[in-house]
Write a protein that holds these residues in place. Structure first.
Motif, short mmCIF file in Angstrom:
data_model
loop_
_atom_site.label_atom_id
_atom_site.label_comp_id
_atom_site.label_asym_id
_atom_site.label_seq_id
_atom_site.Cartn_x
_atom_site.Cartn_y
_atom_site.Cartn_z
N VAL A 136 0.85 -1.19 0.00
CA VAL A 136 0.00 0.00 0.00
C VAL A 136 0.89 1.23 0.00
O VAL A 136 1.90 1.29 0.71
N SER A 137 0.53 2.23 -0.79
CA SER A 137 1.27 3.50 -0.78
C SER A 137 0.29 4.66 -0.80
O SER A 137 -0.80 4.56 -1.39
N LEU A 138 0.67 5.76 -0.14
CA LEU A 138 -0.16 6.95 -0.05
C LEU A 138 0.60 8.15 -0.60
O LEU A 138 1.82 8.27 -0.42
N LYS A 139 -0.13 9.06 -1.24
CA LYS A 139 0.50 10.23 -1.83
C LYS A 139 -0.45 11.43 -1.70
O LYS A 139 -1.65 11.32 -1.97
N SER A 140 0.08 12.57 -1.31
CA SER A 140 -0.73 13.78 -1.15
C SER A 140 -1.13 14.35 -2.50
O SER A 140 -0.62 13.93 -3.55
N SER A 141 -2.00 15.38 -2.46
CA SER A 141 -2.41 16.04 -3.70
C SER A 141 -1.22 16.68 -4.40
O SER A 141 -1.19 16.81 -5.63
N ALA A 142 -0.22 17.08 -3.60
CA ALA A 142 0.98 17.70 -4.16
C ALA A 142 1.96 16.67 -4.72
O ALA A 142 2.97 17.04 -5.31
N GLY A 143 1.68 15.40 -4.49
CA GLY A 143 2.54 14.36 -5.01
C GLY A 143 3.57 13.83 -4.05
O GLY A 143 4.39 12.98 -4.42
N SER A 144 3.52 14.28 -2.80
CA SER A 144 4.50 13.84 -1.81
C SER A 144 4.05 12.54 -1.14
O SER A 144 2.86 12.36 -0.87
N PRO A 145 4.98 11.65 -0.83
CA PRO A 145 4.63 10.42 -0.11
C PRO A 145 4.07 10.75 1.28
O PRO A 145 4.52 11.70 1.92
N VAL A 146 3.10 9.98 1.73
CA VAL A 146 2.50 10.14 3.06
C VAL A 146 2.80 8.89 3.87
O VAL A 146 2.65 7.76 3.36
N THR A 147 3.22 9.07 5.09
CA THR A 147 3.52 7.94 5.96
C THR A 147 2.25 7.16 6.28
O THR A 147 1.23 7.75 6.67
N ILE A 148 2.33 5.86 6.14
CA ILE A 148 1.15 5.01 6.39
C ILE A 148 1.06 4.67 7.87
O ILE A 148 2.02 4.18 8.47
N ILE A 149 -0.12 4.92 8.45
CA ILE A 149 -0.39 4.50 9.83
C ILE A 149 -0.73 3.01 9.81
O ILE A 149 -1.47 2.54 8.95
N ASP A 150 -0.16 2.25 10.83
CA ASP A 150 -0.32 0.79 10.73
C ASP A 150 -1.74 0.30 10.71
O ASP A 150 -1.98 -0.82 10.28
N THR A 151 -2.70 1.06 11.17
CA THR A 151 -4.09 0.59 11.16
C THR A 151 -4.82 0.94 9.86
O THR A 151 -6.04 0.86 9.79
N THR A 152 -4.05 1.30 8.84
CA THR A 152 -4.69 1.65 7.56
C THR A 152 -5.28 0.41 6.89
O THR A 152 -6.34 0.47 6.29
N TYR A 153 -4.56 -0.72 6.99
CA TYR A 153 -5.07 -1.92 6.33
C TYR A 153 -4.67 -3.16 7.12
O TYR A 153 -3.73 -3.14 7.92
N THR A 154 -5.42 -4.23 6.90
CA THR A 154 -5.11 -5.51 7.54
C THR A 154 -4.94 -6.58 6.47
O THR A 154 -5.54 -6.51 5.40
N LYS A 155 -4.12 -7.57 6.80
CA LYS A 155 -3.88 -8.67 5.87
C LYS A 155 -4.51 -9.96 6.39
O LYS A 155 -4.73 -10.11 7.58
N LYS A 156 -4.78 -10.86 5.46
CA LYS A 156 -5.36 -12.16 5.82
C LYS A 156 -4.70 -13.22 4.93
O LYS A 156 -4.91 -13.21 3.71
N PRO A 157 -3.90 -14.10 5.48
CA PRO A 157 -3.13 -15.04 4.65
C PRO A 157 -3.98 -16.03 3.86
O PRO A 157 -3.50 -16.60 2.88
N ASP A 158 -5.22 -16.23 4.28
CA ASP A 158 -6.09 -17.15 3.55
C ASP A 158 -7.27 -16.42 2.91
O ASP A 158 -8.33 -17.02 2.68
N ALA A 159 -7.10 -15.14 2.60
CA ALA A 159 -8.17 -14.40 1.91
C ALA A 159 -8.53 -15.10 0.61
O ALA A 159 -7.65 -15.58 -0.13
N THR A 160 -9.80 -15.16 0.31
CA THR A 160 -10.27 -15.90 -0.86
C THR A 160 -10.52 -15.02 -2.08
O THR A 160 -10.71 -15.52 -3.19
N GLY A 161 -10.54 -13.70 -1.89
CA GLY A 161 -10.80 -12.80 -3.00
C GLY A 161 -12.13 -13.10 -3.66
O GLY A 161 -13.17 -13.20 -3.00
N ALA A 162 -12.11 -13.28 -4.98
CA ALA A 162 -13.34 -13.53 -5.73
C ALA A 162 -13.94 -14.90 -5.44
O ALA A 162 -15.02 -15.23 -5.95
#
Length: 386
Positions: free
Chosen positions: A344-370
């Motif tokens: 995951v990557s974040l970028k401001s309107s000005a194009g600068s990288p934004v530091t990701i806060i750890d609670t932005t997303y979660t992972k699941k090793p057995d995610a089934t997707g579609a």
């Protein structure tokens, strides 16, 4: 066996068709003949208008040649029964347009899908399907589509443009003016009583499916081998998308799995794009466009149970308001990344990288997707061409 023959004109969705239906019991055979009307009468030259008050049904026993434009006018209805194949023969002049107030019912089944294809099996050989509804958009009280300047948008969130079920759209995306192409399926301001379920977009020269505002919900969508985005939305779409399987061309051409924006001119335009997107598999090629998902220009969303495979970047979020909506807010959950360089990557309107806060997303090793991880889900096999 005793025989009983009768002629019946059916005053429902199948008004205006021409076919013979046989029903046999131990001592009776029934033959029903349906009379064809309007543009359904000549399968070798399928084009023209379905006018207000008309219900035109194609003959389920025949294949059709789309030799020009089919326009379903306000108050008109086109019904396409299961198993029909419609082959486009007139390049960018071959397309189907449903205007505001018109309805299309494409009634395929898993065993007998409706197939829209081209006489030449190459991307961009005909237009596609364009539907214009009366649901809200954020580019004004109404808009005008690039295709035939057809009006769309309004205030009717529950507007009904018909239904598409078990439909395959192949080789669409013809260029209709300099630098502008059809999508496989374009939904302009469509309401949430319109049914879009089990639709495959294959080998389109632009986006597989694009949603322009509205409230429509879509499910069981296959978008594979398209030259631009597999799935895109903008202009205030607030519907749901579930069970989405996309795959890039093996040569790496094509762009994102999903691109979402709010409004190209105003990040904070209302209603704000804010779909719920879940149960998705994005298969990339690690070349060409690098993002599985790209969200920008003010869009909100909720993302859940998504599998990424072979992307340089899984999720890219750009613009201040979109970044603020997601960063640290747990609105991206249950992700699985396979062979993906940057999750995951974040970028401001000005194009600068934004530091990701750890609670932005979660992972699941057995995610089934579609539904089947990185593999083709069972619901997509057969009818979709996969």
């Amino acid at each position: 066996m005793k025989k009983n023959y009768f002629r019946l004109i059916i005053a429902a969705f199948i008004i205006g068709s021409s076919s013979i239906i046989y029903s046999c019991s131990e001592d009776e055979e029934t033959i029903t003949e349906i009379v064809t009307t309007g543009i359904a009468q000549d399968p070798d030259n399928f084009k023209g208008e379905v006018t207000s008050g008309q219900v035109v049904t194609l003959d389920p026993l025949k294949s059709y040649q789309l030799t020009g434009t089919v326009i379903i006018k306000n108050g008109g209805t086109l019904v396409i029964p299961a198993g029909i194949k419609i082959t486009a023969t007139a390049g960018h002049l071959s397309y189907i347009l449903v205007e505001q107030g018109g309805k299309i019912y494409v009634n395929g089944t898993a065993g007998s899908p409706v197939v829209f294809t081209s006489e030449t099996t190459e991307t961009g050989n005909w237009g596609g399907i364009v539907i214009c509804g009366k649901a809200p958009i954020n580019t004004g009280s109404s808009g005008s589509s690039e295709i035939a300047n057809s009006i769309y948008g309004g205030t009717e969130a529950t507007d009904n443009s018909g239904s598409l079920t078990f439909v395959r759209i192949e080789y669409a995306g013809a260029e209709f003016s300099a630098g502008k192409k059809f999508n496989g399926l374009s939904l302009f301001g469509i309401g949430n009583t319109t049914k879009v379920e089990s639709v495959a977009l294959l080998n389109t020269a632009d986006d597989g499916i694009e949603i322009y505002g509205g409230t429509v919900n879509v499910s069981n969508i296959v978008s594979v081998g398209n030259t631009n985005h597999a799935f895109s939305y903008k202009d205030g779409w607030v519907g749901n998308a579930s069970n989405i399987y996309t795959k890039r061309k093996t040569d790496g051409t094509g762009n994102t799995g999903i691109t979402g924006i709010n409004n190209a001119s105003n990040d904070n335009a209302s209603p704000r794009s804010n779909p719920t997107i879940k149960n998705v598999t994005f298969i990339g090629a690690n070349s060409g466009e690098s993002d599985g998902i790209k969200l920008k220009q003010g869009t909100y969303a909720v993302l859940d149970n998504i599998v990424f495979s072979n992307w340089s970047k899984g999720v890219t979020i750009e613009s201040d308001s979109t970044v603020a909506r997601f960063n640290g807010k747990k609105r991206i959950t249950n992700l699985l990344f396979e062979n993906t360089t940057t999750e995951v990557s974040l970028k401001s309107s000005a194009g600068s990288p934004v530091t990701i806060i750890d609670t932005t997303y979660t992972k699941k090793p057995d995610a089934t997707g579609a539904g089947n991880g990185i593999l083709v889900p069972s619901w997509a096999t057969g009818w979709s061409g996969l």
